[in-house]
Design an enzyme around this catalytic site. Sequence first.
Site, mmCIF file in Angstrom:
data_model
loop_
_atom_site.group_PDB
_atom_site.id
_atom_site.type_symbol
_atom_site.label_atom_id
_atom_site.label_comp_id
_atom_site.label_asym_id
_atom_site.label_seq_id
_atom_site.Cartn_x
_atom_site.Cartn_y
_atom_site.Cartn_z
ATOM 1 N N SER A 119 0.826 -1.203 0.000
ATOM 2 C CA SER A 119 0.000 0.000 0.000
ATOM 3 C C SER A 119 0.855 1.245 0.000
ATOM 4 O O SER A 119 0.346 2.345 -0.186
ATOM 5 C CB SER A 119 -0.913 0.008 1.225
ATOM 6 N N GLU A 152 -6.057 -0.605 -7.289
ATOM 7 C CA GLU A 152 -5.138 0.360 -7.889
ATOM 8 C C GLU A 152 -4.076 -0.426 -8.671
ATOM 9 O O GLU A 152 -3.463 -1.345 -8.119
ATOM 10 C CB GLU A 152 -4.458 1.204 -6.807
ATOM 11 N N ASN A 190 -4.474 5.947 -0.468
ATOM 12 C CA ASN A 190 -3.835 6.190 0.829
ATOM 13 C C ASN A 190 -3.218 7.576 0.916
ATOM 14 O O ASN A 190 -3.083 8.137 2.010
ATOM 15 C CB ASN A 190 -2.791 5.113 1.132
#
Length: 282
Positions: A119, A152, A190
């Site tokens: 992430s 993503e 994020n």
Amino acid sequence: MQIKKVGVVGCGLMGSGIAQVSASFGYDTVVREVSQELLQKGLESIRNSLEKFLQKGKVTEADRAATLNRLQGTTRLEDLAGCDLVIEAVTENLEVKKETYVRLDPLCDRETIFASNTSSLSITEMMMTTQRPDRFIGLHFFNPVPLMALVEVVSTLVTSDEVKRTAVQFAKSLGKTPVLASDRPGFIVNRLLVPYLLDAIRALEEGLGTLEDIDQGMKLGCGHPMGPFTLLDLVGLDTTYFIANIMFEEFKEKRFAPPPLLKRMVLAGRLGRKSGIGFYKY
Ligand code: 3HC
């Protein structure tokens, strides 16, 4: 390129969800964990998730059986050798991820695509530990993976167009919607979500409101499915802390700096749902 067999490295919160959707959407899937104990725990969470979908009528008994049939658990990295795509979802630690790729690279075919579910860590840095930088990409799923619609797709400067197309097609074939992002810590979601979550903790530290009221405020006032503290507990406070540190390291901006309360909670083992207690008790 046609993906038929998928490997997933790691059967934790994210890896188990990725393995589940991969097998559910027709791919022969091999998922690897480091020990039998962790593997059984991960496979159990997949069985529980399928059971919930069955009870809610979202899958049939035949779908569930077919999914479990397509799913193979292993503790041997060697068992991923025949996969067309390997998705790595091991712990969010660059050294552990790099070590995994160094071992995986010679085991897999030169054509196999490597995808990291990181992430926040650098895809570029990971890909350079392999002999296949052009066949390396980020595929970032969201928690809980079987329910969340987004993936993503993260390219580096050298990711080949064919690999990008294949990754986008693969995400769509799982019923997900892909968005394209470039390799910067946090990617799209994020980058925006983490400062918001950290701000909620800072607001709590300042005594702006109770956690219940801050959660309720954002839920009802903004139409979010959950308030920031419920979401922090879902994501995991340790994961949030790791991501915040990595982003702060990269951008040196205050909004990414983890607040002291977050650090203290992580040190005290209050990690959210996974440890039974975080901001709330489970
Ligand atoms: N499999 C099957 N069912 C599951 C599940 C899973 N893996 N996880 C949760 N569920 C079930 C729950 O058990 C619950 O069922 P129940 O009501 O029968 O007990 C149900 O899903 C939750 O249902 P709700 O009615 O509460 O809520 P919705 O179904 O409407 O939505 C949600 C659930 C999709 C989780 C929604 O609350 C949501 O979107 N929350 C926000 C999640 C989010 O923002 N995730 C992203 C985090 S950031 C991230 O992942 C990036 C990383 O890098 C940090």
